[in-house]
Design an enzyme around this catalytic site. Structure first.
Site, PDB file in Angstrom:
ATOM      1  N   GLU A 245       0.876  -1.594   0.084  1.00 17.49           N
ATOM      2  CA  GLU A 245       0.278   0.350   0.207  1.00 17.49           C
ATOM      3  C   GLU A 245       0.746   1.063  -0.102  1.00 17.49           C
ATOM      4  O   GLU A 245       2.001   1.427   0.959  1.00 17.49           O
ATOM      5  CB  GLU A 245      -0.697  -0.065   0.779  1.00 17.49           C
ATOM      6  CG  GLU A 245      -1.716  -1.677   1.394  1.00 17.49           C
ATOM      7  CD  GLU A 245      -3.237  -1.549   0.352  1.00 17.49           C
ATOM      8  OE1 GLU A 245      -3.244  -0.395  -1.098  1.00 17.49           O
ATOM      9  OE2 GLU A 245      -3.094  -2.454   0.365  1.00 17.49           O
ATOM     10  N   ASP A 270     -19.793  -9.553  -7.583  1.00 16.13           N
ATOM     11  CA  ASP A 270     -19.648  -8.581  -6.381  1.00 16.13           C
ATOM     12  C   ASP A 270     -18.583  -7.327  -6.476  1.00 16.13           C
ATOM     13  O   ASP A 270     -18.671  -6.567  -6.185  1.00 16.13           O
ATOM     14  CB  ASP A 270     -18.669  -9.526  -5.770  1.00 16.13           C
ATOM     15  CG  ASP A 270     -18.114  -8.830  -4.006  1.00 16.13           C
ATOM     16  OD1 ASP A 270     -19.452  -8.382  -3.476  1.00 16.13           O
ATOM     17  OD2 ASP A 270     -16.872  -8.639  -4.014  1.00 16.13           O
TER      18      ASP A 270
END
Length: 341
Positions: A245, A270
């Site tokens: 990240e 989804d």
């Protein structure tokens, strides 16, 4: 000898030739078209004369001969003059050009305005005789029936073959990735309105063209194409991996749980549900029919922490068949994706 409608059209105040011109159009399209084109040419000349007169009106100011009556008779003269000029041999050539152009659009007429011999003007011109059935017709009918009854068996066989060959857990090439997953994306796109290309491009970025799929313990597949994380509201299966990240512009390794699905189609569905249920992606979905805008707004909404996320999706999407982006420009399996509620 000229037609009566043509004779009447020589005087600009005579409007009685309209019905005769309509009747003539049914029997002699070439002559009617020529007359209409000539009248249009006269209107064009009339407007030109009017503009010329208007340009000279400034010189007739304060002239005692310039009055409403004199202008009225002058306009009458100009109207008649325009008809006369258009009626001369050749005129200005505008009518002839119109005839050549419009003849191509009239059924049954050649470019030169001549009637085509093969044109059928009415139903009476068509052959109404009943064709003689071929002697081979019964055999042909039986063959068609045989093929019609055999088709469901072939379709069922193909369907069973596809069920027996599930999609791979990893893909060897971008070509295979697009070929196998684009039909799935198109099925989901038909319901969601999101361009299937942008979904495939984002999935390619997230998974390195399917070579770096998110997997759990024992290499169990997650079929997670979009790097969506599993938070406390996710009730399905999940896998834990180390992801990268960007925090304040710096890449950092973190441990995170990601959603796992039974197959790729569940991942696509989804993904759509994830965007639709999250208010911060409302503006993204509003651009579903503009894939490049969609990609940028996806980044702006915070889908991923990678500052180049939207640009990378666009580069993949704009490549030939989504496959011209070099593999070095795709992210590793962690993909710096936030994708959290």
């Amino acid at each position: 000898m000229q037609d009566s409608s043509v004779q009447q059209a020589r005087v600009y105040t005579d409007f009685s030739g309209l019905n005769e011109l309509k009747a003539q159009a049914r029997t002699d399209k070439k002559a009617a078209l020529a007359e209409v084109a000539r009248q249009f040419e006269s209107l064009f000349l009339g407007e030109m004369l009017k503009s010329m007169r208007k340009a000279g009106d400034v010189f007739s100011e304060d002239n005692y001969l310039n009055s409403n009556e004199s202008q009225h008779y002058r306009d009458m003269f100009d109207n008649q003059l325009s008809l006369t000029l258009a009626g001369q041999q050749g005129g200005t050539g505008l009518a002839e050009a119109l005839v050549r152009q419009l003849s191509r659009q009239i059924p049954g007429m050649s470019d030169g305005g001549e009637k085509l011999a093969s044109h059928k003007a009415t139903l009476a011109d068509y052959d109404r005789s009943v064709p003689v059935p071929s002697r081979e017709l019964p055999q042909q009918v039986r063959e068609v029936n045989r093929m019609a009854t055999a088709e469901p068996e072939v379709t069922t066989s193909v369907a069973n073959e596809r069920e027996a060959a599930p999609l791979p857990r990893r893909f060897d090439s971008p070509d295979e990735f697009v070929r196998e997953l684009l039909p799935v994306a198109e099925r989901v796109a038909a319901e969601s309105g999101i361009d299937p290309r942008v979904m495939i491009a984002q999935a390619a970025l997230e998974t390195g063209w399917g070579k770096h799929m998110i997997e759990g313990k024992g290499d169990s597949p997650s079929y997670n194409l979009f790097g969506i994380k599993a938070d406390q509201r996710w009730q399905g299966d999940s896998v834990d991996i180390t992801t990268t990240e960007y925090r304040e512009g710096l890449p950092m390794s973190e441990r995170a749980a990601f959603r796992a699905y039974p197959d790729y189609e569940a991942s696509f569905r989804d993904y759509v549900s994830f965007l639709e249920s999250n208010p911060r992606y409302r503006d993204v979905l509003a651009s579903a029919d503009q894939p490049e805008v969609f990609a940028q707004k996806l980044q702006d909404a915070g889908y991923a922490t990678d500052p180049q996320y939207g640009a990378k999706i666009r580069r993949i999407m704009n490549g030939d068949s989504l496959m011209t982006l070099s593999m070095g420009d795709t992210d590793s399996p962690d993909n710096n994706t936030e994708a959290e509620e």
